[in-house]
Design a protein around this motif. Structure first.
Motif, PDB file in Angstrom:
ATOM      1  N   UNK A  20       4.611 -33.333  -3.112  1.00  0.00           N
ATOM      2  CA  UNK A  20       3.887 -33.805  -2.310  1.00  0.00           C
ATOM      3  C   UNK A  20       4.585 -34.410  -0.781  1.00  0.00           C
ATOM      4  N   UNK A  21       5.886 -34.757  -1.318  1.00  0.00           N
ATOM      5  CA  UNK A  21       6.810 -35.380  -0.346  1.00  0.00           C
ATOM      6  C   UNK A  21       6.990 -34.461   0.644  1.00  0.00           C
ATOM      7  N   UNK A  22       7.817 -33.349   0.265  1.00  0.00           N
ATOM      8  CA  UNK A  22       9.095 -32.927   0.667  1.00  0.00           C
ATOM      9  C   UNK A  22       7.719 -31.707   1.245  1.00  0.00           C
ATOM     10  N   UNK A  23       6.240 -31.986   0.907  1.00  0.00           N
ATOM     11  CA  UNK A  23       5.504 -30.145   1.483  1.00  0.00           C
ATOM     12  C   UNK A  23       5.255 -31.920   3.170  1.00  0.00           C
ATOM     13  N   UNK A  24       5.085 -32.887   2.863  1.00  0.00           N
ATOM     14  CA  UNK A  24       4.539 -33.318   4.031  1.00  0.00           C
ATOM     15  C   UNK A  24       5.882 -33.328   5.607  1.00  0.00           C
ATOM     16  N   UNK A  25       7.248 -33.875   4.509  1.00  0.00           N
ATOM     17  CA  UNK A  25       7.702 -33.855   4.997  1.00  0.00           C
ATOM     18  C   UNK A  25       8.151 -32.270   6.203  1.00  0.00           C
ATOM     19  N   UNK A  26       8.044 -30.974   5.392  1.00  0.00           N
ATOM     20  CA  UNK A  26       8.272 -29.982   6.205  1.00  0.00           C
ATOM     21  C   UNK A  26       6.678 -29.627   7.236  1.00  0.00           C
ATOM     22  N   UNK A  27       5.609 -29.867   6.706  1.00  0.00           N
ATOM     23  CA  UNK A  27       4.778 -29.945   7.686  1.00  0.00           C
ATOM     24  C   UNK A  27       5.039 -30.631   8.505  1.00  0.00           C
ATOM     25  N   UNK A  28       5.480 -31.766   8.298  1.00  0.00           N
ATOM     26  CA  UNK A  28       5.514 -32.670  10.003  1.00  0.00           C
ATOM     27  C   UNK A  28       6.521 -32.078  10.774  1.00  0.00           C
TER      28      UNK A  28
END
Length: 272
Positions: A20-28
């Motif tokens: 989830x953290x990786x996905x949020x970072x990628x989206x940001x």
């Protein structure tokens, strides 16, 4: 066995959190790159507008697509994005799309001088000159706080004046006196609270939709179909604003700024 299950659950939670953290970072990162591309394209277009207008139009369009992507794909909606989209449309000469997005930005911050100024300029470029009734101008003058301030500003003002009123009443109770100046200030504060609260409540329960003609022109008709006679000798042009009254399939019944009602194809307009 119980300890193994607990460890597996904790491991699953840890892995899920990491993903989830990786996905949020990628989206940001993606949204940041999209914003940089949009701003870069807009600046480059401004530099080329005098020397290579064709290339500048392409860059303005690229800028619009990237700004719009931030709204549609990343769910980011703020006055800055709509304002930038409007500016790009205005530079492309599309008055309707410019007014549409300036209005969307204005809905989020009606007190911004940049938004209001550019919106008024875009309106001055419209082909159709539909006079605003005197009654509406009077209402906008009398209830200026409702029309000139954003919803967020009006809500903050209502809360502020309410707390001022409470503090003043508490002060009056503590000192056990009712001095005339203090009563006058309390009265004014209560009136301001009522004015801003009423304005916020009106907008909160008001479901009226507004829109703009975004096609180059649209033929206004007396009913919801092309078989109905036209309402005016000339079509309505890009940038004409309206209030939505009714929607039937592919047609919208609208009210213009002067109070006239007519029907237009929903392919030629967009709601704010």
């Amino acid at each position: 066995m119980k300890n193994i299950i607990i460890k597996l659950i904790l491991l699953f939670i840890t892995i899920s959190s990491a993903f989830a953290c990786a996905a949020d970072t990628s989206s940001a990162q993606q949204s940041s790159d999209c914003l940089q591309d949009a701003e870069s394209s807009f600046r480059e277009a401004n530099n080329l507008i005098q020397t290579d207008s064709s290339k500048a139009m392409e860059l303005y369009n690229k800028s619009i697509l990237n700004f719009q992507k931030l709204i549609d794909d990343f769910g980011i909606k703020n006055k800055h994005l709509y304002y930038n989209i409007a500016n790009a449309w205005l530079m492309q000469g599309n008055v309707g799309k410019a007014i549409l997005n300036y209005r969307r930005a204005e809905n989020l911050d009606s007190s911004s001088p940049d938004i209001v100024g550019n919106l008024n300029y875009a309106r001055s470029l419209r082909t159709d000159r539909i006079p605003v009734p005197v009654e509406k101008k009077v209402l906008e003058t009398l209830f200026f706080w409702h029309y000139d301030f954003s919803l967020k500003t009006r809500l903050a003002a209502a809360i502020t004046f309410w707390w001022i009123t409470c503090l003043l009443i508490a002060t009056m109770i503590i000192i056990k006196k009712r001095p005339a100046p203090l009563l006058a200030v309390i009265t004014i504060s209560l009136l301001c609270t009522a004015a801003f609260s009423g304005s916020v409540a009106f907008d909160s329960f008001n479901n009226t939709n507004y829109g703009v003609v975004t096609a180059d022109q649209t033929i206004a008709r007396q009913g919801d179909g092309e078989n109905y006679p036209v309402s005016y000798a000339e079509p309505l042009h890009s940038g004409t604003e309206f209030r939505l009254l009714e929607k039937r399939q592919d047609w919208m019944k609208i009210e213009l700024g002067n109070g006239d009602t007519t029907w237009v194809s929903d392919n030629d307009v967009e709601l704010i």
